[in-house]
Design a protein around this motif. Structure first.
Motif: not given
Length: 189
Positions: A85-87, A139-141, A184-188
């Motif tokens: 899966h994706g991160p 996920g951060r990467s 936790l999402r970046a760029n919410r």
């Protein structure tokens, strides 16, 4: 096979099968009403109590192994989920497994003595923290998880799951874990 060879990790096939069955049945029975009784586990497995006691001399030994097994499976799921899966999706899928783990944790911890509970809690924090950090780092990467998200934060936030009864966990758990993923999402949006 001697008892010392069995303890050394080279169990007979039937002994290993009995051990696995005992753990499976105990996991199911710990979720039931009342106290987990070793004679009920032996009866449900179709084995004698002597066989059960050879594998798990005390109720606490059996419950501790049920918990460790559940935790180990949860930890092992993290790299597998990242491979498939994706991160962020891997983290969400892992959280689904956390809900099942929380039920077992709650039931096991309710059934064991305080000293055993502290030992089990200490055992779980390191490996679970490592699994969470693996998922967060991926996920951060990928730019999917916010840069300031830390494993300890996530552990604190998911810790409440083991405090909910089954009905509340079923009713609120998925929505609350979804809220956590959104946080936790970046760029919410």
């Amino acid at each position: 096979m001697s008892a010392s060879a069995e303890r050394g990790g080279t169990r007979r096939v039937d002994a290993q099968r009995n051990r696995e069955r005992i753990l499976q049945v105990a996991r199911e029975l710990v979720r039931g009403p009342g106290e987990l009784k070793l004679n009920a586990v032996a009866k449900a497995c179709g084995i004698g109590q002597g066989t059960l006691y050879r594998h798990f001399p005390t109720r606490e030994d059996l419950l501790a192994e049920v918990y460790r097994r559940e935790m180990d499976e949860l930890v092992a799921a993290a790299p597998h989920l990242l491979a498939t899966h994706g991160p962020l999706d891997a983290l969400a899928a892992w959280f689904d497994r956390v809900a099942a783990y929380a039920r077992v944790k709650r039931d096991v911890f309710a059934a064991v003595e305080a000293a055993t509970w502290r030992d089990l809690a200490a055992h779980g924090l390191g490996p679970i923290g490592e699994a969470v950090e693996l998922l967060l780092a991926a996920g951060r990467s990928a730019g999917d998880v916010r840069a300031d998200a830390e494993a300890r934060d996530v552990i604190v936030l998911i810790g409440w799951l083991s405090r909910l009864d089954d009905a509340e966990l079923d009713a609120r758990g998925p929505r609350l874990l979804s809220i956590l993923i959104d946080g936790l999402r970046a760029n919410r949006p």
